[in-house]
Enzyme design. Structure first.
Site, mmCIF file in Angstrom:
data_model
loop_
_atom_site.group_PDB
_atom_site.id
_atom_site.type_symbol
_atom_site.label_atom_id
_atom_site.label_comp_id
_atom_site.label_asym_id
_atom_site.label_seq_id
_atom_site.Cartn_x
_atom_site.Cartn_y
_atom_site.Cartn_z
ATOM 1 N N THR A 284 0.865 -1.183 0.000
ATOM 2 C CA THR A 284 0.000 0.000 0.000
ATOM 3 C C THR A 284 0.898 1.228 0.000
ATOM 4 O OG1 THR A 284 -1.734 -1.169 1.211
ATOM 5 C CG2 THR A 284 -1.842 1.234 1.209
ATOM 6 N N LYS B 150 -7.382 1.329 -3.202
ATOM 7 C CA LYS B 150 -6.985 0.851 -1.882
ATOM 8 C C LYS B 150 -7.014 1.988 -0.867
ATOM 9 C CE LYS B 150 -5.263 -1.500 1.556
ATOM 10 N NZ LYS B 150 -4.033 -2.287 1.578
ATOM 11 N N LYS C 252 0.093 5.441 8.437
ATOM 12 C CA LYS C 252 0.767 5.637 7.151
ATOM 13 C C LYS C 252 -0.231 5.685 6.001
ATOM 14 C CE LYS C 252 1.898 2.233 4.922
ATOM 15 N NZ LYS C 252 1.351 1.380 3.817
#
Length: 269
Positions: free
Chosen positions: A101, A171, A232
């Site tokens: 990701t 995502k 993050k």
């Protein structure tokens, strides 16, 4: 799991054997793929080597003979650093599947570095360690998956998203919404406590409400998604556009350093 060994002739390199990477790599090894693995902390490869994988000393060594390369790395910095050493060693005709990701900007930067004849598929996944182990991940694929459809089927179900970078984009949408939802459930339970309501009553009512899915994640016991990685991911989203609610969620995540390595569900504590 696919047991027809004759169909699994692709040589696979898997780079990044953390909480998600290790069970994903194990799925492919169990399906009969010839697997070479690499991890920055070499000890994390030992269990897979005992099961038949070959360990490489560097990313370049891992990918040198691979038909398919899969990376599952922590963040954009890690992905770019591995790419620096890996890309020059990629063979013509190889397919690189990045399941990390890292956001669409990093994916496009990686794609721009590739030599002619190498295909990049950005394929970040939704689902935690439990779904990785059982091959039930939701794979969000940007780019042409034609050469790796059978391999991806061992890991989960594929949602085609469009051109390279679109998987990474979707995502961010999905994971940010889930993280924000879990954080909201945690606050809802704190509100219930402040109002004198029993936790079980509040939890049961929330589970029967339109937010049932995130309630289930907030109480999951078989999942593992560290708060540090959640922060993050939200930071990648808030760097894209003005998202004041998610900015507040990011601040809340960063305000709990004691939970950094704990699962997202720990926000309820």
């Amino acid at each position: 799991m696919n047991t027809d060994m004759k169909t699994n002739t692709q040589r696979v390199a898997f780079l990044g054997l953390g909480n998600m990477g290790a069970p994903m790599a194990r799925r492919l090894l169990g399906a009969g793929y010839e697997l070479t693995v690499w991890n920055r902390t070499a000890a994390k490869a030992e269990a897979l080597v005992a099961e038949g994988a070959v360990v490489a000393a560097s990313p370049a060594e891992a990918v040198a003979d691979a038909d398919v390369v899969i990376t599952m790395l922590a963040d954009p910095a890690a992905a770019l650093a591995v790419a620096d050493t890996m890309i020059p060693a990629l063979r013509e005709g190889a397919t690189w599947i990045d399941t990390s990701t890292v956001g669409p900007d990093t994916v496009r930067e990686l794609a721009a570095r590739l030599p002619q004849g190498v295909t990049l598929v950005d394929a970040p996944v939704m689902g935690s360690v439990d779904r990785a182990a059982t091959g039930e991940l939701l794979i969000l694929a940007g780019g042409d998956t034609g050469e790796v459809d059978a391999l991806l089927a061992e890991l989960g179900s594929v949602t085609p998203c469009g051109e390279v970078g679109t998987g990474a984009a979707l995502k961010l949408v999905l994971i940010s919404t889930v993280i924000g939802g879990v954080a909201l459930v945690a606050e809802g339970l704190r509100l219930a406590e402040a109002l004198g309501l029993p936790e079980e009553l509040a939890r049961t009512a929330l589970a029967a409400s339109p937010v049932a899915g995130v309630v289930a994640r907030a109480f999951a016991t078989d999942a593992y998604f560290p708060v540090s990685l959640a922060a993050k991911d939200v930071a990648l989203a808030t760097a894209t556009t003005d998202l004041p609610v998610l900015e507040a969620v990011h601040t809340a995540l960063r305000s709990r350093p004691e939970l950094s390595s704990a699962d997202l569900a720990s926000l309820r504590t």
